[in-house]
Motif scaffolding. Sequence first.
Motif, mmCIF file in Angstrom:
data_model
loop_
_atom_site.group_PDB
_atom_site.id
_atom_site.type_symbol
_atom_site.label_atom_id
_atom_site.label_comp_id
_atom_site.label_asym_id
_atom_site.label_seq_id
_atom_site.Cartn_x
_atom_site.Cartn_y
_atom_site.Cartn_z
ATOM 1 N N GLU A 131 0.838 -1.209 0.000
ATOM 2 C CA GLU A 131 0.000 0.000 0.000
ATOM 3 C C GLU A 131 0.868 1.252 0.000
ATOM 4 O O GLU A 131 0.596 2.211 -0.743
ATOM 5 C CB GLU A 131 -0.921 -0.012 1.219
ATOM 6 C CG GLU A 131 -1.986 -1.091 1.209
ATOM 7 C CD GLU A 131 -1.448 -2.476 1.534
ATOM 8 O OE1 GLU A 131 -2.143 -3.474 1.203
ATOM 9 O OE2 GLU A 131 -0.337 -2.586 2.112
ATOM 10 N N PHE A 132 1.915 1.246 0.833
ATOM 11 C CA PHE A 132 2.788 2.418 0.885
ATOM 12 C C PHE A 132 3.520 2.602 -0.434
ATOM 13 O O PHE A 132 3.607 3.726 -0.956
ATOM 14 C CB PHE A 132 3.782 2.272 2.029
ATOM 15 C CG PHE A 132 4.767 3.408 2.129
ATOM 16 C CD1 PHE A 132 4.351 4.683 2.463
ATOM 17 C CD2 PHE A 132 6.121 3.201 1.881
ATOM 18 C CE1 PHE A 132 5.252 5.737 2.552
ATOM 19 C CE2 PHE A 132 7.030 4.241 1.968
ATOM 20 C CZ PHE A 132 6.598 5.512 2.314
ATOM 21 N N LEU A 133 4.055 1.534 -0.996
ATOM 22 C CA LEU A 133 4.763 1.648 -2.264
ATOM 23 C C LEU A 133 3.844 2.180 -3.350
ATOM 24 O O LEU A 133 4.234 3.065 -4.125
ATOM 25 C CB LEU A 133 5.343 0.293 -2.670
ATOM 26 C CG LEU A 133 6.041 0.245 -4.032
ATOM 27 C CD1 LEU A 133 7.136 1.289 -4.142
ATOM 28 C CD2 LEU A 133 6.600 -1.147 -4.304
ATOM 29 N N GLY A 134 2.616 1.673 -3.411
ATOM 30 C CA GLY A 134 1.677 2.181 -4.403
ATOM 31 C C GLY A 134 1.399 3.665 -4.208
ATOM 32 O O GLY A 134 1.333 4.442 -5.179
ATOM 33 N N VAL A 157 4.745 10.363 -6.619
ATOM 34 C CA VAL A 157 5.811 10.787 -7.521
ATOM 35 C C VAL A 157 5.222 11.248 -8.863
ATOM 36 O O VAL A 157 5.607 12.300 -9.403
ATOM 37 C CB VAL A 157 6.824 9.646 -7.726
ATOM 38 C CG1 VAL A 157 7.779 9.951 -8.875
ATOM 39 C CG2 VAL A 157 7.595 9.390 -6.443
ATOM 40 N N LEU A 158 4.296 10.471 -9.379
ATOM 41 C CA LEU A 158 3.675 10.840 -10.652
ATOM 42 C C LEU A 158 2.858 12.128 -10.528
ATOM 43 O O LEU A 158 2.905 13.000 -11.403
ATOM 44 C CB LEU A 158 2.792 9.695 -11.150
ATOM 45 C CG LEU A 158 3.540 8.420 -11.568
ATOM 46 C CD1 LEU A 158 2.564 7.271 -11.793
ATOM 47 C CD2 LEU A 158 4.373 8.661 -12.822
ATOM 48 N N ILE A 170 8.678 8.583 -14.104
ATOM 49 C CA ILE A 170 9.335 7.381 -13.596
ATOM 50 C C ILE A 170 9.975 6.695 -14.788
ATOM 51 O O ILE A 170 9.273 6.264 -15.717
ATOM 52 C CB ILE A 170 8.341 6.464 -12.870
ATOM 53 C CG1 ILE A 170 7.761 7.193 -11.647
ATOM 54 C CG2 ILE A 170 9.024 5.162 -12.442
ATOM 55 C CD1 ILE A 170 6.722 6.396 -10.879
ATOM 56 N N VAL A 171 11.308 6.610 -14.783
ATOM 57 C CA VAL A 171 12.045 6.195 -15.973
ATOM 58 C C VAL A 171 12.998 5.041 -15.645
ATOM 59 O O VAL A 171 13.270 4.741 -14.484
ATOM 60 C CB VAL A 171 12.850 7.379 -16.570
ATOM 61 C CG1 VAL A 171 11.922 8.541 -16.895
ATOM 62 C CG2 VAL A 171 13.965 7.832 -15.626
ATOM 63 N N LEU A 185 2.178 -3.560 -8.931
ATOM 64 C CA LEU A 185 2.015 -2.123 -8.723
ATOM 65 C C LEU A 185 2.612 -1.336 -9.885
ATOM 66 O O LEU A 185 2.028 -0.341 -10.344
ATOM 67 C CB LEU A 185 2.681 -1.703 -7.410
ATOM 68 C CG LEU A 185 2.104 -2.317 -6.134
ATOM 69 C CD1 LEU A 185 2.977 -1.962 -4.931
ATOM 70 C CD2 LEU A 185 0.673 -1.843 -5.898
ATOM 71 N N PHE A 186 3.766 -1.764 -10.371
ATOM 72 C CA PHE A 186 4.399 -1.085 -11.497
ATOM 73 C C PHE A 186 3.654 -1.375 -12.799
ATOM 74 O O PHE A 186 3.506 -0.489 -13.650
ATOM 75 C CB PHE A 186 5.872 -1.508 -11.589
ATOM 76 C CG PHE A 186 6.727 -0.910 -10.508
ATOM 77 C CD1 PHE A 186 7.430 0.259 -10.721
ATOM 78 C CD2 PHE A 186 6.802 -1.515 -9.252
ATOM 79 C CE1 PHE A 186 8.206 0.822 -9.718
ATOM 80 C CE2 PHE A 186 7.571 -0.968 -8.244
ATOM 81 C CZ PHE A 186 8.277 0.208 -8.465
ATOM 82 N N GLN A 187 3.186 -2.604 -12.944
ATOM 83 C CA GLN A 187 2.410 -2.944 -14.135
ATOM 84 C C GLN A 187 1.122 -2.134 -14.212
ATOM 85 O O GLN A 187 0.740 -1.674 -15.293
ATOM 86 C CB GLN A 187 2.086 -4.442 -14.136
ATOM 87 C CG GLN A 187 3.292 -5.339 -14.383
ATOM 88 C CD GLN A 187 2.973 -6.811 -14.203
ATOM 89 O OE1 GLN A 187 2.139 -7.187 -13.368
ATOM 90 N NE2 GLN A 187 3.628 -7.677 -14.979
ATOM 91 N N ALA A 188 0.468 -1.940 -13.081
ATOM 92 C CA ALA A 188 -0.794 -1.194 -13.064
ATOM 93 C C ALA A 188 -0.596 0.254 -13.502
ATOM 94 O O ALA A 188 -1.525 0.880 -14.040
ATOM 95 C CB ALA A 188 -1.411 -1.234 -11.667
ATOM 96 N N ARG A 189 0.604 0.784 -13.304
ATOM 97 C CA ARG A 189 0.887 2.173 -13.658
ATOM 98 C C ARG A 189 1.754 2.275 -14.909
ATOM 99 O O ARG A 189 2.084 3.383 -15.342
ATOM 100 C CB ARG A 189 1.569 2.874 -12.473
ATOM 101 C CG ARG A 189 0.653 2.999 -11.254
ATOM 102 C CD ARG A 189 1.423 3.206 -9.966
ATOM 103 N NE ARG A 189 0.520 3.345 -8.822
ATOM 104 C CZ ARG A 189 -0.038 2.321 -8.175
ATOM 105 N NH1 ARG A 189 0.201 1.075 -8.573
ATOM 106 N NH2 ARG A 189 -0.840 2.538 -7.151
#
Length: 357
Positions: free
Chosen positions: A66-69, A75-76, A82-83, A119-123
Amino acid sequence: MEKTMAKGKAAVMRAALTGLHRTGAGRLLAPFTQGQGLIFMLHRVKPETGVPREFAPNRILEVSPEFLGDVLDQVLEAGLDIVTLDEAAERLTHGEGGRFACFTFDDGYRDNKEYALPLFQARNVPFTLYIPTAYPSGHGELWWVALEEAIDRAPDEVSIDRDGDTWRLPTGTDADKIRTYEKIYWWLRALPEETMRAKIRELAERHGVDLSKQCRDLIMTWDELRDMASDPLVTMGAHTKDHLALAKLPEKEALAQIVESADRIEAELGERPVHFAYPYGDPGSAGPRDFALTEGAGFRTAVTTRKGMLFPAHKDHLTALPRVSLNGEFQDLSYTALYLTGAPFAIWNGFQQVDAA
């Protein structure tokens, strides 16, 4: 209640961050301190379950999904891109493009696949995994985890040989265990690498801690890493062969740790890595000699654990890049908002932008 050195440092850091947040000093300093971007450092991503344990010295390496998401979204929303590390190197080299963030994970924990990847895939944003190549084969020694488990299993005390004498430390209470972990951890960190590993093996055997099983339980296999590497959002980087502090090794051995890790990743995953992370990453574990070794070995970037943002001058120090830790004891978006300003790290570094010495 008695406080450990680590808890005392955490309290001081929280107070400093809270002060920067409440006064708005971070926002005022941001135009001077935020730089071109930053590289986040993570290790484990684990759901929070039940009441947190008092003795959990490695909790600093764990954040919740949850925190990472929330951090990714923060950040976004702050307008950073995010690169990949390749793109970060391009922007630093040419001074073009907007502010950016990179996300990196050390060691190849299995929970990265289970909880972080979605989480990264979702974004649809990228991240990098740094792999110590002995680990996916089950031969790694996650000694900091083994130390925690050995202390936790000892009912009254642990003993360890120190300079020919038996060092006995109490483990009867959580407070005892916390102090004992801190004392042994930092003593071990100061030892030569092979001596330190021998001490851990001895302690693990005495308390029934299976180092190989621990590695197999926590770290992804090569098959799992192949699956991760097949996702275009994932970059695989090297993290030495055995997770040794390079600065403590003779040059020939340090170079072998660097090159052999790249060789193994290329053989297993089909692509040679060009990004590297120094184990431990502090000045005592990686210095100018090691920065030159990674560059000479063909790596485009290499990251430390020195705190800081990325500035234009880092284009001349791409194998000595700083990172910002997402620490499990600081899972608060007000803190990460401050991280994006760069103010805490500017103050920490005396407003020196590049630390590559």
